[in-house]
Design an enzyme around this catalytic site. Structure first.
Site, PDB file in Angstrom:
ATOM      1  N   CYS A  76      26.086 -27.951 -26.440  1.00 12.72           N
ATOM      2  CA  CYS A  76      25.455 -29.248 -26.222  1.00 12.72           C
ATOM      3  C   CYS A  76      24.597 -29.138 -24.970  1.00 12.72           C
ATOM      4  O   CYS A  76      25.123 -28.842 -23.883  1.00 12.72           O
ATOM      5  CB  CYS A  76      26.528 -30.324 -26.050  1.00 12.72           C
ATOM      6  SG  CYS A  76      25.880 -31.960 -25.623  1.00 12.72           S
ATOM      7  N   CYS A 199      17.838 -29.849 -28.470  1.00 17.50           N
ATOM      8  CA  CYS A 199      19.102 -30.493 -28.838  1.00 17.50           C
ATOM      9  C   CYS A 199      19.597 -29.801 -30.098  1.00 17.50           C
ATOM     10  O   CYS A 199      18.810 -29.547 -31.019  1.00 17.50           O
ATOM     11  CB  CYS A 199      18.890 -31.985 -29.085  1.00 17.50           C
ATOM     12  SG  CYS A 199      20.338 -32.832 -29.791  1.00 17.50           S
TER      13      CYS A 199
END
Length: 287
Positions: A76, A199
């Site tokens: 992440c 992302c």
């Protein structure tokens, strides 16, 4: 004592990190993995650093205590930006790999010298990203765009893969809005010929992104570099699994997929993106 047969922990705020897990499994075919989607607390990209840091520490502790992980991949970008340095200091004995938008690989890819970077607001406004951007200053022009809402829309779309579903329409609309705000993509002078997907969720919207930027723009994402770095760390620590559990003729090592949110979306994502059965998924509570 840590041994090669222990699993590698992987976590993300939701199902986006499955793109990294997919790369890890390809690079490290003999390893066991425990993946945790903190979906009950997603999206991280629109929360503060203190909140994301607290979740990152809680999950790291859980994976160590309950699953005995030998290494951790923070799949992440937002959690890496908010908490990776503190996790390293608290767990100095744990091989740790984080994510960051792949600006340096993008430098090698671009020919026009203009690179687009899309990510969550939490990632692109972080001090860690500012430092990364400063490290490549003058080598290319980077056009950054926080894509508010996109990761969350992709997360919601998992259990409803039909293109006609409202979430799919929302993803297309968000991709259109954010990319158009960045300027022109293409291979001509002054255009962005490279797009960094900052992302882990965004690779799952690749078809929509591709339709907007055209076939010649190169996408740069982080799954494969992260998998290679994980291999290097495990090798240097003497923790690389060298053959499947049960010997050379055994099947692929087991994968556990866990979520703090609803179980159905993770099961759908596991089947859709990793071809894993629903029974490898379970729901957990991590206060």
């Amino acid at each position: 004592m840590t041994v090669p047969s222990q699993p590698i922990g992987v976590f993300d705020s939701g199902v986006g990190g499955l793109s990294v897990l997919r790369a890890l499994r390809a690079e490290l075919p003999y390893e066991r993995f425990v993946y945790l989607a903190d979906s009950a607390h997603a999206p991280y990209g629109e929360r503060g650093d203190a909140y994301v840091g607290a979740r990152t520490h809680a999950i790291t502790q859980y994976l160590r205590a309950q699953h005995g992980i030998k290494a951790l991949v923070v799949a992440c970008n937002t959690a890496t930006a908010a908490a990776i340095h503190e996790v390293r200091s608290r767990h100095a004995d744990l091989p740790l790999v984080g994510l960051e938008p792949a600006l340096k690989p993008a430098l090698s890819a671009t020919r026009t010298g203009r690179v687009g970077v899309i990510g969550t607001r939490g990632t692109l406004t972080s001090a860690k990203f500012a430092k990364l951007l400063a490290s490549v200053a003058g080598q290319a022009e980077f056009v950054t765009q926080p894509c508010d809402g996109l990761a969350h829309a992709i997360e919601r779309s998992v259990a409803q893969p039909l293109p006609s579903h409202p979430s799919a329409t929302e993803i297309r609309a968000l991709c259109t809005r954010h990319l158009r705000a960045m300027g022109r993509f293409g291979t001509k002078a002054g255009q962005m010929d490279t797009l960094v997907l900052g992302c882990t969720h965004y690779i799952f919207a690749a078809d929509d992104l591709r339709a907007l930027v055209g076939p010649q723009v190169r996408f740069i994402e982080t799954g494969e570099p992260v998998a290679r770095q994980t291999r290097r760390l495990l090798q240097s620590a003497g923790l690389l699994a060298k053959e499947p559990l049960g010997g050379a003729h055994a099947g692929p090592p087991p994968v556990q997929l866990l979520t703090t949110g609803a179980l159905d979306p993770l099961q759908a994502a596991a089947q859709r993106w990793l071809e894993l059965p629903a029974d490898c998924c379970a729901q957990v509570v991590i206060p």
